[in-house]
Design an enzyme around this catalytic site. Structure first.
Site, mmCIF file in Angstrom:
data_model
loop_
_atom_site.group_PDB
_atom_site.id
_atom_site.type_symbol
_atom_site.label_atom_id
_atom_site.label_comp_id
_atom_site.label_asym_id
_atom_site.label_seq_id
_atom_site.Cartn_x
_atom_site.Cartn_y
_atom_site.Cartn_z
ATOM 1 N N ARG A 8 33.860 36.051 55.459
ATOM 2 C CA ARG A 8 33.970 35.467 54.121
ATOM 3 C C ARG A 8 32.925 34.367 53.997
ATOM 4 O O ARG A 8 32.758 33.542 54.908
ATOM 5 C CB ARG A 8 35.381 34.899 53.916
ATOM 6 C CG ARG A 8 35.603 34.279 52.550
ATOM 7 C CD ARG A 8 37.006 33.701 52.465
ATOM 8 N NE ARG A 8 37.216 33.010 51.208
ATOM 9 C CZ ARG A 8 38.296 32.283 50.925
ATOM 10 N NH1 ARG A 8 39.254 32.162 51.841
ATOM 11 N NH2 ARG A 8 38.414 31.678 49.761
ATOM 12 N N GLY A 22 36.423 33.610 41.191
ATOM 13 C CA GLY A 22 36.274 35.012 40.800
ATOM 14 C C GLY A 22 34.847 35.481 40.938
ATOM 15 O O GLY A 22 34.188 35.219 41.949
ATOM 16 N N ARG A 58 26.625 33.249 46.654
ATOM 17 C CA ARG A 58 27.285 32.549 47.756
ATOM 18 C C ARG A 58 27.448 33.454 48.975
ATOM 19 O O ARG A 58 27.393 32.985 50.113
ATOM 20 C CB ARG A 58 28.619 31.967 47.308
ATOM 21 C CG ARG A 58 29.652 32.958 46.791
ATOM 22 C CD ARG A 58 30.819 32.195 46.179
ATOM 23 N NE ARG A 58 31.925 33.020 45.714
ATOM 24 C CZ ARG A 58 32.005 33.576 44.518
ATOM 25 N NH1 ARG A 58 30.991 33.441 43.658
ATOM 26 N NH2 ARG A 58 33.061 34.277 44.162
ATOM 27 N N ARG A 86 37.169 39.514 43.422
ATOM 28 C CA ARG A 86 37.966 39.980 42.278
ATOM 29 C C ARG A 86 37.766 39.053 41.090
ATOM 30 O O ARG A 86 37.552 37.841 41.247
ATOM 31 C CB ARG A 86 39.454 40.066 42.636
ATOM 32 C CG ARG A 86 40.087 38.739 42.934
ATOM 33 C CD ARG A 86 41.540 38.860 43.347
ATOM 34 N NE ARG A 86 42.425 38.996 42.204
ATOM 35 C CZ ARG A 86 43.692 38.575 42.187
ATOM 36 N NH1 ARG A 86 44.223 38.004 43.267
ATOM 37 N NH2 ARG A 86 44.437 38.719 41.127
ATOM 38 N N TYR A 88 38.945 36.807 38.124
ATOM 39 C CA TYR A 88 40.137 36.054 37.748
ATOM 40 C C TYR A 88 40.264 35.900 36.235
ATOM 41 O O TYR A 88 41.083 35.124 35.752
ATOM 42 C CB TYR A 88 40.149 34.687 38.438
ATOM 43 C CG TYR A 88 40.813 34.725 39.793
ATOM 44 C CD1 TYR A 88 42.198 34.774 39.905
ATOM 45 C CD2 TYR A 88 40.070 34.735 40.958
ATOM 46 C CE1 TYR A 88 42.828 34.821 41.144
ATOM 47 C CE2 TYR A 88 40.678 34.785 42.205
ATOM 48 C CZ TYR A 88 42.063 34.830 42.281
ATOM 49 O OH TYR A 88 42.675 34.877 43.509
ATOM 50 N N LYS A 96 42.640 24.709 39.439
ATOM 51 C CA LYS A 96 43.861 25.387 39.906
ATOM 52 C C LYS A 96 45.109 24.540 39.671
ATOM 53 O O LYS A 96 46.177 25.070 39.321
ATOM 54 C CB LYS A 96 43.715 25.744 41.388
ATOM 55 C CG LYS A 96 42.664 26.814 41.652
ATOM 56 C CD LYS A 96 42.491 27.086 43.138
ATOM 57 C CE LYS A 96 41.407 28.126 43.383
ATOM 58 N NZ LYS A 96 41.169 28.355 44.819
ATOM 59 N N ARG A 112 47.568 34.901 42.409
ATOM 60 C CA ARG A 112 46.605 34.775 43.501
ATOM 61 C C ARG A 112 46.918 35.698 44.675
ATOM 62 O O ARG A 112 46.008 36.231 45.300
ATOM 63 C CB ARG A 112 46.559 33.330 44.018
ATOM 64 C CG ARG A 112 45.989 32.324 43.034
ATOM 65 C CD ARG A 112 45.817 30.968 43.699
ATOM 66 N NE ARG A 112 44.814 31.029 44.760
ATOM 67 C CZ ARG A 112 44.686 30.124 45.734
ATOM 68 N NH1 ARG A 112 45.514 29.112 45.801
ATOM 69 N NH2 ARG A 112 43.751 30.253 46.632
ATOM 70 N N ARG A 113 48.196 35.882 44.991
ATOM 71 C CA ARG A 113 48.534 36.498 46.264
ATOM 72 C C ARG A 113 49.149 37.889 46.158
ATOM 73 O O ARG A 113 49.142 38.637 47.137
ATOM 74 C CB ARG A 113 49.519 35.609 47.046
ATOM 75 C CG ARG A 113 49.100 34.164 47.173
ATOM 76 C CD ARG A 113 47.752 33.989 47.792
ATOM 77 N NE ARG A 113 47.623 34.635 49.087
ATOM 78 C CZ ARG A 113 46.490 34.757 49.752
ATOM 79 N NH1 ARG A 113 45.371 34.329 49.213
ATOM 80 N NH2 ARG A 113 46.454 35.345 50.919
ATOM 81 N N HIS A 155 33.818 38.342 50.231
ATOM 82 C CA HIS A 155 34.693 37.352 49.609
ATOM 83 C C HIS A 155 36.133 37.510 50.083
ATOM 84 O O HIS A 155 36.507 38.548 50.625
ATOM 85 C CB HIS A 155 34.611 37.503 48.089
ATOM 86 C CG HIS A 155 33.216 37.433 47.577
ATOM 87 N ND1 HIS A 155 32.614 36.269 47.162
ATOM 88 C CD2 HIS A 155 32.261 38.410 47.451
ATOM 89 C CE1 HIS A 155 31.366 36.512 46.789
ATOM 90 N NE2 HIS A 155 31.135 37.802 46.958
ATOM 91 N N GLY A 156 36.931 36.480 49.816
ATOM 92 C CA GLY A 156 38.304 36.478 50.291
ATOM 93 C C GLY A 156 39.088 37.719 49.903
ATOM 94 O O GLY A 156 39.726 38.358 50.748
#
Length: 201
Positions: A8, A22, A58, A86, A88, A96, A112-113, A155-156
């Site tokens: 990541r 996002g 990034r 993804r 957002y 946030k 988010r999860r 990415h995450g």
């Protein structure tokens, strides 16, 4: 045998400012660049045949730093939007904490999860899975099957989706699964593309 390393990207400006990122194309912070450098140091004993990244700077910048550290800047690099973070949606660029006050922290945590619940105008992790995994199967798996070593910097959430696929993680288990920035997740596969080992380096 082949290896696959997932990383990541390092901390971004929006990460630092606690904003939903996002697919907004923001740069790394100085810490993010250092995280990428440290990731590279952990990979100095590995040689890669090809590298993949998203089209967001990034991730591209993190990959560039890593390849410079391991002196492998001449390997092919493929950037594809299938590996992007993804979306957002309307939350992108918002703080946030402020979003949590507006919608409740419980709702934000679900956005988010969770696996298949979308934030407003955005993508769920399931949507992300549906673009990341077909791309991986078509483009990257054949490389691994021929014994090539592959590095992916993304990415995450795009990496969470990929880890779900690789490790058979369930929709409920993935809720609590987090990938840290700049920490290589390293896979060793046998000739049949079965995982022999997986660990953070």
């Amino acid at each position: 045998m082949a290896i696959l390393t997932l990383i990541r990207h390092g901390q971004s400006i929006y990460n630092l400012e606690n904003l939903f990122t996002g697919n907004v194309d923001v740069a790394l912070t100085p810490l993010g660049k250092e995280e990428a450098k440290q990731a590279g140091i952990k990979l100095k004993n590995f040689e890669y045949n090809i590298a993949y990244t998203s089209v967001l700077k990034r991730a591209e910048e993190s990959l560039r730093i890593i390849l410079e550290v391991i002196h492998q800047t001449t390997i092919p690099i493929i950037a594809d939007k299938a590996l992007n973070e993804r979306r957002y949606g309307s939350l992108q660029g918002q703080n946030k904490d402020e979003v949590s006050k507006k919608y409740s922290s419980e709702q934000v945590e679900i956005w988010r999860r969770s696996y298949d619940i979308r934030p407003p105008d955005g993508e769920s992790l399931a949507d992300t899975y549906d673009r990341v995994v077909p791309y991986f199967r078509k483009e990257i798996e054949p490389k691994l099957r021929t014994g090539q070593n592959v590095l992916i910097v993304a990415h995450g959430n795009s990496l969470r989706a990929l880890v779900m696929y690789l490790e058979g993680i369930s929709k409920t288990e993935i809720v609590s699964f987090e990938i840290p920035t700049g920490l290589p997740r390293h896979y060793v596969f046998d000739a049949n593309l079965k995982i022999k080992s997986v660990k953070y380096l």
